[in-house]
Design an enzyme around this catalytic site. Structure first.
Site, mmCIF file in Angstrom:
data_model
loop_
_atom_site.group_PDB
_atom_site.id
_atom_site.type_symbol
_atom_site.label_atom_id
_atom_site.label_comp_id
_atom_site.label_asym_id
_atom_site.label_seq_id
_atom_site.Cartn_x
_atom_site.Cartn_y
_atom_site.Cartn_z
ATOM 1 N N SER A 140 10.040 0.222 -4.180
ATOM 2 C CA SER A 140 8.752 0.273 -3.503
ATOM 3 C C SER A 140 7.982 1.533 -3.895
ATOM 4 O O SER A 140 7.650 1.732 -5.057
ATOM 5 C CB SER A 140 8.957 0.175 -1.993
ATOM 6 N N ASP A 166 0.906 -0.421 -3.044
ATOM 7 C CA ASP A 166 2.079 0.426 -3.274
ATOM 8 C C ASP A 166 2.814 -0.056 -4.522
ATOM 9 O O ASP A 166 2.356 -0.970 -5.215
ATOM 10 C CB ASP A 166 2.985 0.479 -2.039
ATOM 11 N N ASP A 203 5.516 -1.780 -5.385
ATOM 12 C CA ASP A 203 5.899 -3.181 -5.593
ATOM 13 C C ASP A 203 4.821 -4.132 -5.091
ATOM 14 O O ASP A 203 5.030 -5.349 -5.064
ATOM 15 C CB ASP A 203 7.251 -3.489 -4.936
ATOM 16 N N ASP A 211 3.525 -5.030 -2.307
ATOM 17 C CA ASP A 211 3.590 -5.897 -1.130
ATOM 18 C C ASP A 211 2.748 -5.337 0.018
ATOM 19 O O ASP A 211 2.461 -6.048 0.972
ATOM 20 C CB ASP A 211 5.033 -6.145 -0.678
#
Length: 452
Positions: free
Chosen positions: A98, A242, A244, A246
């Site tokens: 992340s 961010d 990743d 999501d």
């Protein structure tokens, strides 16, 4: 033997590569994932970190060694992996850390239909298997290994998102997107293609070393470039994803951050227009405005603990149409109850493009109170400090206390929530009040006890 207690967290696997884990351990995790999900086939994806392709392939080998067929979707956002899990009806694994620094990597795992895997829903069993195999040898391979094949689902992902929010008739919008060298640079061009949006792309080059800034838009220092570009170009809106991709964070046409609680309320009102009378989930640190707006739009608000596994479980239990967190995670029934910042962003763009005024005017109706933001305090004794705060407020006239998640104290004019971190010696404080002065007073009063 590796110390898995350092890398197996409440909801995922995460640690420094190769110091804390490596491809040999990823292979064991793949085998354990296959065993615990009892799957015939799985789907695996990864982000742009340098270690991600090797870890993802090792995981695939581990699963295939037990006879499981693996579909590799390659570079993807976490919500794209959730899409693949739902669309292909397969358990899935996403390799990402992340917003963590480049030397970290991790695995987010889910069952069929993007159902979450956490400590209480399979992760503890996966850890136990990996520990046993790491100590006593690899699992016995199947008589016939599974296949490993590649499939690109990016176009299918984009088409599904666009089918849920109609942007074809909106007025043209100028949109600045800061991908932070993360996976938004991979997904945004395809999702936005053909829509009446003029895209100004910041840091779309996939680079897991994050050369420009950390891919964590909740930290104010990481949206400075986005704010400046929006102001310089006169854009209608700015979006930051961010690492990743999501989570999505929004700034208005003045370059000012828009509270994720305001975004939650806005999206909730739109989802309730589609699904009248629906249930909307919000965690215990979202603004008072969220349940107010849900009720005003004929819905039922349900309050839950912070964290995606709790929200997804409550979404499934209650049949909720939407859920939002103040961390900019947004969950949709139409997306297998999984979180997708991209779908939330499309809702905001549709709402903005469907009227003439600026975003600041649109969100003003949802941003009703003064908030402190989350304030972290390093403490030696989490339980002791929590108890001291509880003792100070439990006899306060007009105050209601609950311990759904940490300690929440509510009065007619303000509330605060104090929660311990699961992974660090921190207490996290959020305060909201009817005016800024009161919010500051409550903040200072609580912090004086926490930091005594």
């Amino acid at each position: 033997m590796p110390d898995l207690s350092q890398i197996v967290k409440a909801y995922d696997v995460r640690g420094v590569v190769p110091d804390q884990w490596d491809e040999s351990l990823a292979e064991l995790f793949g085998a354990a994932f296959a065993r615990v999900t009892d799957a015939d086939a799985i789907v695996v994806g990864h982000d742009m970190r340098p270690s991600s392709p090797g870890l993802a392939r090792a995981f695939a080998r581990g699963a295939a060694s037990l006879g499981v067929d693996v579909t590799e979707i390659g570079l993807c956002s976490t919500d794209q992996l959730y899409f693949a899990s739902g669309y292909l009806n397969l358990p899935g694994a996403m390799f990402t850390a992340s917003h963590n620094p480049a030397r970290y990597n991790g695995i987010k795992m889910c069952r069929v239909g993007a159902a979450p895997i956490g400590q209480d829903s399979g992760l503890a069993e996966i850890r136990a298997l990996v520990e046993g195999w790491a100590e006593g040898g690899a699992p016995e391979p199947a008589a016939e290994a599974g296949t490993i094949a590649q499939r690109d689902v990016l176009d299918d992902y984009a088409a599904h998102l666009r089918s849920l929010v109609d942007l074809t008739a909106i007025r043209p919008l100028k949109v600045v997107v800061d991908a932070g060298n993360g996976m938004g640079g991979h997904t945004v061009p395809t999702v936005f293609e053909g829509l009446p949006l003029e895209l100004d792309a910041l840091y779309f080059e996939l680079d897991g070393t994050f050369p420009n800034h950390e891919a964590n838009p909740l930290d104010p220092k990481n949206i400075v470039d986005l704010q400046a570009r929006v102001r310089e170009t006169g854009a209608d809106i700015g979006l930051a994803f961010d690492g990743d991709a999501d989570r999505c964070f929004v700034v208005d046409g003045r370059g000012e951050p828009v509270s994720p609680s305001a975004i939650t309320a806005l999206v909730a009102s739109r989802e309730l227009a589609k699904h009248p009378g629906g249930t909307v989930i919000h965690n215990c640190i979202t603004s008072w405005s969220v349940p107010e707006v849900v009720k005003e739009n004929g819905g039922t608000p349900v309050r839950t603990r912070v964290g995606h596994s709790f929200i997804k479980a409550e979404m499934a239990r209650s049949g909720a149409i939407f859920g939002g967190e103040h961390s900019a995670h947004y969950y949709f029934r139409d997306f297998w109850n999984a979180d997708t910042g991209m779908l939330a962003a499309l809702h905001v763009l549709a709402a903005l493009g469907g009227q003439k005024g600026p975003l600041s005017d649109l969100v003003a109706q949802y941003d009703r109170y003064a908030a402190s933001g989350e304030i972290n305090s390093t403490v030696d004794d989490q339980a002791g400090r929590m108890e001291a705060v509880k003792a100070a407020y439990e006899r306060r006239e007009g105050a209601e206390l609950d311990e759904l998640d940490g300690l929440t104290v509510t009065t007619p004019n303000w509330w605060f929530n104090l929660r311990p971190s699961n992974t660090e010696p921190l207490l996290r404080l959020n305060v909201e009040a009817r005016d800024q002065e009161t919010a500051a007073e409550v903040r200072d009063e609580v912090l004086a006890i926490v930091r005594a």
